[in-house]
Design an enzyme around this catalytic site. Structure first.
Site, PDB file in Angstrom:
ATOM      1  N   GLN B  33      -5.881  -7.337   4.811  1.00 44.89           N
ATOM      2  CA  GLN B  33      -6.658  -6.142   5.145  1.00 44.89           C
ATOM      3  C   GLN B  33      -7.837  -5.913   4.205  1.00 44.89           C
ATOM      4  OE1 GLN B  33      -5.903  -4.313   7.844  1.00 44.89           O
ATOM      5  NE2 GLN B  33      -4.270  -5.778   8.252  1.00 44.89           N
ATOM      6  N   HIS B  34      -7.813  -6.532   3.068  1.00 49.44           N
ATOM      7  CA  HIS B  34      -8.805  -6.215   2.031  1.00 49.44           C
ATOM      8  C   HIS B  34      -9.516  -7.488   1.589  1.00 49.44           C
ATOM      9  CE1 HIS B  34     -10.397  -4.759  -1.860  1.00 49.44           C
ATOM     10  NE2 HIS B  34     -10.251  -3.564  -1.375  1.00 49.44           N
TER      11      HIS B  34
END
Lengths: 133, 164
Positions: B33-34
């Site tokens: 997600q990052h």
């Protein structure tokens, strides 16, 4: 000898560091909690920094007297300090200005006694006593 | 998910300084997600690793009697991104200890270069919030932390002759 202005300046820069605020937001009469947004954890941080900055020891009781949170109803009743409680507070915090607080000594307003000037006077007294000023 | 953001202590000097390492792995969930297509270690997790290193240093100084909790991070500065495959070194130094808490300053190094710095303030829960009851057991230094503490002890014994 450190003048009150010198101490006040150094206290202000300590608060700038601890609270991440601009120097020009700080005035001698600013309250730490109300005006400068200090939370309870910040008070501890400020004490730590003052100790390091000035090379002094600040026992917890000297700035956070137990009488402030007392459960003794002779001292604190219905959220307000009694005359006796107020007298105890004054004794515990000799550098605080009680003029306003005295008119409405609500426990919730206790934090307003902690102003920049009050901290500076407290620190200066410590320095004088320890022979550092 | 296991909430341990350091892999191993490599140096430990009781009440003074500690050094831990963290290997960043592409298998860590947060990279998904990052950010999608651009995996970077979140700065908050880097700080968590630094805080765990510092928290154990501060806790050990009082034989783990205090519940050491992260109080605030006053300053944190990052000079680069952190990518999977890199090894981070967390170096912390205890600069102030009082009954109510402790302050550490820490650095994150990658290949010997300072990549991040932070000052971290810890509070001792029972001392700083005396009116609040948290029970007898020390929930901060338990479970997963214990393994790291054993490592810290070994690192201390090996590097500085400090048995904690």
């Amino acid at each position: 000898m450190a003048s009150h202005e010198d101490v006040l300046r150094k206290v202000s820069s300590t608060l700038v560091e601890a609270l991440n605020i601009d120097e020009d937001e700080i005035k001698p009469a600013s309250t730490l909690a109300g005006d400068l947004g200090a939370e309870s954890i910040d008070f501890l941080d400020i004490v730590f920094r003052l100790e390091r900055e000035f090379g002094i020891k600040i026992p917890r009781e000297e700035l956070f007297p137990e009488v402030a949170q007392t459960s003794d109803i002779e001292l604190l009743r219905d959220g307000k300090y009694t005359a006796k409680g107020l007298a105890e507070l004054k004794k515990s915090l000799p550098f605080a200005n009680f003029d306003d607080f005295e008119k409405n000594p609500e426990a919730a307003l206790f934090g307003n006694l902690f102003t920049v000037d009050m901290i500076a006077r407290f620190v200066q007294d410590k320095l004088v006593r320890s022979g550092k000023a | 998910m296991r909430w341990i953001w350091i892999d191993r202590f490599v140096e430990f000097e009781s009440g003074k300084r500690a050094k831990a390492v963290k290997n960043l792995s592409a298998a860590e969930d947060h990279y998904a997600q990052h950010f999608p297509g651009y995996p970077v270690m979140p700065a908050t997790l880097i700080l968590e690793g630094l805080a765990q290193t510092g928290g154990i240093l501060a806790g050990e100084a009082n034989a783990f009697r205090e519940k050491v909790v992260l109080g605030k991070i006053n300053k944190a500065r990052f000079s680069r991104e952190f990518l999977a495959g890199e090894t981070l070194e967390y170096e912390v130094e205890l600069v102030h200890m009082r009954p109510e808490g402790a302050t550490v300053v820490g650095k994150v190094l990658v290949e010997g270069e300072v990549a991040a710095e932070a000052e971290i303030f810890f509070a001792h829960l029972d001392q700083s919030r005396s009116k609040q009851a948290f029970g007898e057991s020390n929930f901060v230094f338990t479970g997963e932390m214990k393994h790291l503490l054993d490592q810290a002890r070994r690192a201390g014994a090996t590097n500085h002759g400090t048995v904690v």
